[in-house]
Each structure stands twice: as C-alpha cells, then as structure tokens.
Design a protein around this motif. Sequence first.
Motif, mmCIF file in Angstrom:
data_model
loop_
_atom_site.group_PDB
_atom_site.id
_atom_site.type_symbol
_atom_site.label_atom_id
_atom_site.label_comp_id
_atom_site.label_asym_id
_atom_site.label_seq_id
_atom_site.Cartn_x
_atom_site.Cartn_y
_atom_site.Cartn_z
ATOM 1 N N TRP A 58 82.277 11.049 29.348
ATOM 2 C CA TRP A 58 82.713 12.399 29.728
ATOM 3 C C TRP A 58 83.620 13.003 28.663
ATOM 4 C CZ3 TRP A 58 87.700 14.118 31.303
ATOM 5 C CH2 TRP A 58 87.733 15.419 31.819
ATOM 6 N N ARG A 59 84.554 12.192 28.176
ATOM 7 C CA ARG A 59 85.466 12.689 27.131
ATOM 8 C C ARG A 59 84.704 12.981 25.834
ATOM 9 N NH1 ARG A 59 90.866 12.270 27.316
ATOM 10 N NH2 ARG A 59 90.933 11.783 25.090
ATOM 11 N N ARG A 61 81.565 13.863 25.616
ATOM 12 C CA ARG A 61 80.777 15.088 25.823
ATOM 13 C C ARG A 61 81.656 16.317 25.689
ATOM 14 N NH1 ARG A 61 77.110 16.741 31.100
ATOM 15 N NH2 ARG A 61 76.090 18.511 30.106
ATOM 16 N N ARG A 62 82.833 16.251 26.271
ATOM 17 C CA ARG A 62 83.756 17.388 26.153
ATOM 18 C C ARG A 62 84.126 17.659 24.706
ATOM 19 N NH1 ARG A 62 89.026 17.069 29.373
ATOM 20 N NH2 ARG A 62 89.258 19.060 28.322
ATOM 21 N N ALA A 63 84.189 16.595 23.903
ATOM 22 C CA ALA A 63 84.544 16.752 22.498
ATOM 23 C C ALA A 63 83.353 17.180 21.644
ATOM 24 C CB ALA A 63 85.119 15.447 21.954
ATOM 25 N N GLY A 64 82.165 17.272 22.251
ATOM 26 C CA GLY A 64 80.994 17.722 21.516
ATOM 27 C C GLY A 64 80.314 16.643 20.694
ATOM 28 N N TRP A 68 77.116 11.428 23.046
ATOM 29 C CA TRP A 68 78.215 11.283 23.989
ATOM 30 C C TRP A 68 77.907 10.258 25.078
ATOM 31 C CZ3 TRP A 68 76.816 12.159 28.941
ATOM 32 C CH2 TRP A 68 75.664 12.945 29.160
ATOM 33 N N THR A 133 87.682 7.750 21.938
ATOM 34 C CA THR A 133 87.870 9.166 22.257
ATOM 35 C C THR A 133 89.334 9.592 22.095
ATOM 36 O OG1 THR A 133 88.334 8.869 24.626
ATOM 37 C CG2 THR A 133 86.009 8.939 23.955
#
Length: 200
Positions: A58-59, A61-64, A68, A133
């Motif tokens: 999740w982290r 993915r949030r970071a692009g 991810w 992350t």
Amino acid sequence: MAADGPLLGLDRWVRHTVALLRADGGTALDAPAHFFADLGGTVPAIPLLLGLGALAAWRARRAGAARWWLPLPAAALAAALIPLLVVPAKAWFARPGPLGLPLQPHEWGWYPSGHTTTACVSYGVAALLVGRTLAPARRRLLYPATALLGLAVGWGLIWCDYHWFLDVLAGWCLAALVLRGLTAGLDRLAPDPFDRSGKS
C-alpha cells in the motif's frame, strides 16, 4: 549434531550456565523469556508478516512504485518457506530436545528451532518490506530493533529450556539465508528508490 560430537558440548555448557543463572535468582526473567519465546509461534508471527506485507504494498503504491505489489508475494513466499525449510530438517535430524525425552511418532525433532526460524523470517521479512518504503534514517532504527527481537526470541527459547542453543543458532542461520535471498531478489526486481535518489 544428531547423536554425538564436539558441538554437543557447547549445548550442554549453555544449558548448564542458564540453569545456574536461574538458580541464582534469575527466575525473574522467566516471564519475559516466555513472552519472547511465544513470539516465535505461527500466531502472531505469520499474520503480522502478511499484514505488514500488505502495508508495504500500500505504501509503495501510494509512492508511485512501478512494482508496488511485490511485497504481497514476497511475504507469502517467506511464510511458505518456513515449513519447507524447517520441517524436513527436523525430520531428518530427529534430535531430542533439552529434556532428553524420546521423540513421539508425531514429533519431528528440535533441530532447527521452528520458533526461532518463524520469528526471524516473519519479523525480518516484514521489517525488510516495510523498511524499503521508509527513509534510510528510519530503517537504521527498524532493522536493528528487529534483529534484537530475533535474538530475544532465541534467548527466550533457551532460557525456558525449550531448545538447545544450536537449535536456535540453526534457526537464525536459516532466517539469514531467507533474508539474504529475498533482499537480492527485491533489489533486482524493484531497486531501492533511495539508493537512486540519494534521499536520507
């Protein structure tokens, strides 16, 4: 290791030393030792590994991050490797525990320590996945703390007379192999963004 040899003298010496320490007022450490030993159980170690693997994905993915989702299969693979590495070794060595009782038909043996391997692989891989992350400064806190937790689990198992020292040492070594292999795989498939950007 399984029956006789010079290494068994080290196991006996460690067990004798622990018994002397406990007899000399060390029973106050019994409760913490049981607590840390219990952390090597399948619960809570495996659910925590899978949960933190999901958090790491999740982290990322949030970071692009491009890949991810990698922490999810990495966590599942690590969880699957634990019994695949430990159970055959236990069955092959068939080593009795510190109390010297003969193995029952349903028992695999004590070497290597399954609790040690479970704890160190689960918490170690979880820390590795989440740590990738985080900024390096936070990793420098997370990774040593996780290593200390793995050492504490091993200590608890020895202190409580659940395992010989060499059982625990073998568990630490198995976990180190898994962590090393996983680190190399992740570095190849998804290089650490902090290594490229130089952030701290």
